[in-house]
Design a protein around this motif. Structure first.
Motif, mmCIF file in Angstrom:
data_model
loop_
_atom_site.group_PDB
_atom_site.id
_atom_site.type_symbol
_atom_site.label_atom_id
_atom_site.label_comp_id
_atom_site.label_asym_id
_atom_site.label_seq_id
_atom_site.Cartn_x
_atom_site.Cartn_y
_atom_site.Cartn_z
ATOM 1 N N ILE A 259 0.714 -1.228 -0.088
ATOM 2 C CA ILE A 259 0.007 0.031 0.084
ATOM 3 C C ILE A 259 0.960 1.387 -0.054
ATOM 4 O O ILE A 259 0.624 2.271 -0.778
ATOM 5 N N GLY A 260 1.920 1.248 0.582
ATOM 6 C CA GLY A 260 2.826 2.378 1.174
ATOM 7 C C GLY A 260 3.374 2.657 -0.502
ATOM 8 O O GLY A 260 3.671 3.866 -0.929
ATOM 9 N N LEU A 261 3.939 1.374 -1.180
ATOM 10 C CA LEU A 261 4.535 1.597 -2.476
ATOM 11 C C LEU A 261 3.602 2.425 -3.583
ATOM 12 O O LEU A 261 3.969 3.463 -4.272
ATOM 13 N N ALA A 262 2.383 1.854 -3.542
ATOM 14 C CA ALA A 262 1.491 2.577 -4.613
ATOM 15 C C ALA A 262 1.072 3.902 -4.100
ATOM 16 O O ALA A 262 0.871 4.719 -5.265
ATOM 17 N N LEU A 263 1.106 4.272 -2.733
ATOM 18 C CA LEU A 263 0.727 5.479 -2.414
ATOM 19 C C LEU A 263 1.711 6.680 -2.698
ATOM 20 O O LEU A 263 1.797 7.636 -3.270
#
Ligand SMILES: NC(=O)c1ccc[n+]([C@@H]2O[C@H](COP(=O)([O-])OP(=O)(O)OC[C@H]3O[C@@H](n4cnc5c(N)ncnc54)[C@H](O)[C@@H]3O)[C@@H](O)[C@H]2O)c1
Ligand SMILES: [Zn+2]
Length: 360
Positions: A259-263
């Motif tokens: 999720i952090g990567l996508a964000l």
């Protein structure tokens, strides 16, 4: 292999060894606790097990129990483990963080061998130099840097992993590819089906390259013990660590990292660092790998209306001290450090992800 690693420095000595095993690993491989003493007996010239292998619960909750640290330190003392003896840990990333911390703090550091048993521990955490446990609601608050004596990756352990954990660990490979290695990123895209299915050849290659990139950073990055303000391999991690805490670890580390990567990739596009389209490309890869990239905790506020996810940025800064330093993307395969993130832009990136994942 194990005996060779053990005897690497003092080949003619009989080394004293204690082995701790993640209980979930032992459950998946019931004969392991018998195979270890048999192996030790077979290599009796170079090793002596001071006790039968000991099972310790695995999983993130183990890092939240201070009593475990004391209990294990006490156990090392009972067993007469000194600085020339070896503490061996066989388990997942959380378990190894705990065992590494116990080994590093007893007698100011006992020799430690890690045998990581999850994808994430084999491609990232197990090959690192960090140990630690969670405290006062903060992840990895108490810990230390201590290089292990050896790390042995054995693909056989991955067979019994929960499918969720097989996928979760791949997030770290996507992470390191994004900031360091465009060719590896393309390889991940091309091999997505094999990775999603846990195909041994694809998994082994992914783990090897990911571990290599992590080790290169530690050995040649110039700051293995992170005395500066940067955490160069922690792309996507400011939000990830906060989400793990906000969901009481309902999200696995790797799932939160995805999720952090996508964000942060979307954010990088929004602020004009990464060419448009890079965000969708990363999102697509993560989805094809099987990640769900949304959790309601991303939008929670406290009683005074403060947005909790944003606290993750400040906690990230506090962990190292000094100036806030966050890695964003300049290109696929090229990270770049920045010292500020705009809350409104983060909010827009969160809304983008929300729209894609929930259709609202
Ligand atoms: N030290 C570092 O540099 C570093 C870096 C990244 C992450 N981490 C830490 O690593 C932890 C996450 O590690 P993880 O993803 O390995 O999760 P984990 O250790 O929680 O393992 C996931 C689950 O799988 C079980 N398990 C482990 N091996 C198994 C096997 N072979 N078969 C069946 N079950 C097995 C575990 O007991 C646990 O229940 C987090 O605490 C994270 O903060 C540390
Ligand atoms: Zn990580």
């Amino acid at each position: 292999m194990f005996a060779q690693a053990l005897a690497r420095r003092e080949p003619s000595k009989r080394h004293r060894v204690v082995v701790f095993v993640d209980a979930n690993v032992a459950a998946g491989w019931p004969t392991l606790v018998h195979e270890i003493p048999a192996y030790a007996q077979g290599h009796g010239d170079c090793m002596e097990l001071v006790a039968p292998p000991e099972l310790v619960p695995g999983g993130e909750h183990i890092k939240n129990e201070p009593a475990q640290v004391t209990r294990l330190q006490h156990r090392l003392m009972e067993l007469g483990i000194d600085r020339h003896a070896f503490v061996v840990g066989v388990g997942g990333g959380a378990f190894l963080d705990l065992i590494g911390f116990v080994a590093a703090t007893t007698h100011r550091g006992v020799r430690h061998i890690r045998i990581p048993t999850t994808v994430l521990a084999q491609n990232d955490s197990g090959v690192g130099v960090k140990n630690g446990v969670n405290a006062f609601g903060i992840k990895n608050l108490l810990g230390c840097f201590a290089p292990p004596f050896a790390v042995l990756n054995d693909a056989r352990y991955l067979r019994t992993l929960h499918p969720r954990d097989k996928i979760a660990g791949i997030a770290e490979a996507v992470k390191v590819a994004l900031i360091r290695d465009a060719v590896f990123f393309e390889w991940l895209e091309a091999n997505v089906q094999g990775l999603r299915d846990g195909a041994p050849a694809a998994m082994s290659r992914m783990i090897r390259r990911c571990a290599e990139l992590h080790m290169r950073q530690i050995a040649h990055g110039g700051d293995p013990f992170e005395s500066g303000s940067a955490r160069p391999l922690d792309y996507g991690h400011w939000a990830a660590h906060k989400l793990e805490a906000l969901t009481a670890h309902e999200l696995r580390h790797g799932e939160a990292v995805a999720i952090g990567l996508a964000l942060d990739t979307r954010y990088s596009v929004q602020v004009g660092m990464l060419p448009a389209g890079g965000d969708e490309r990363v999102y697509r890869l993560l989805k094809r790998l099987g990640f769900y990239l949304w959790h309601p905790a991303m939008e929670t506020h406290d009683s005074e209306g403060r947005w909790l996810l944003l606290r993750g940025l400040e906690e990230f800064r506090e962990h190292l001290g000094g100036e806030l330093t966050i890695t964003l993307l300049r290109d696929i395969g090229r990270g770049e450090e920045v010292h500020h993130m705009d809350p409104d832009e983060i909010l827009r990136a969160v809304a983008w992800l929300h729209r894609l994942e929930t259709g609202q």
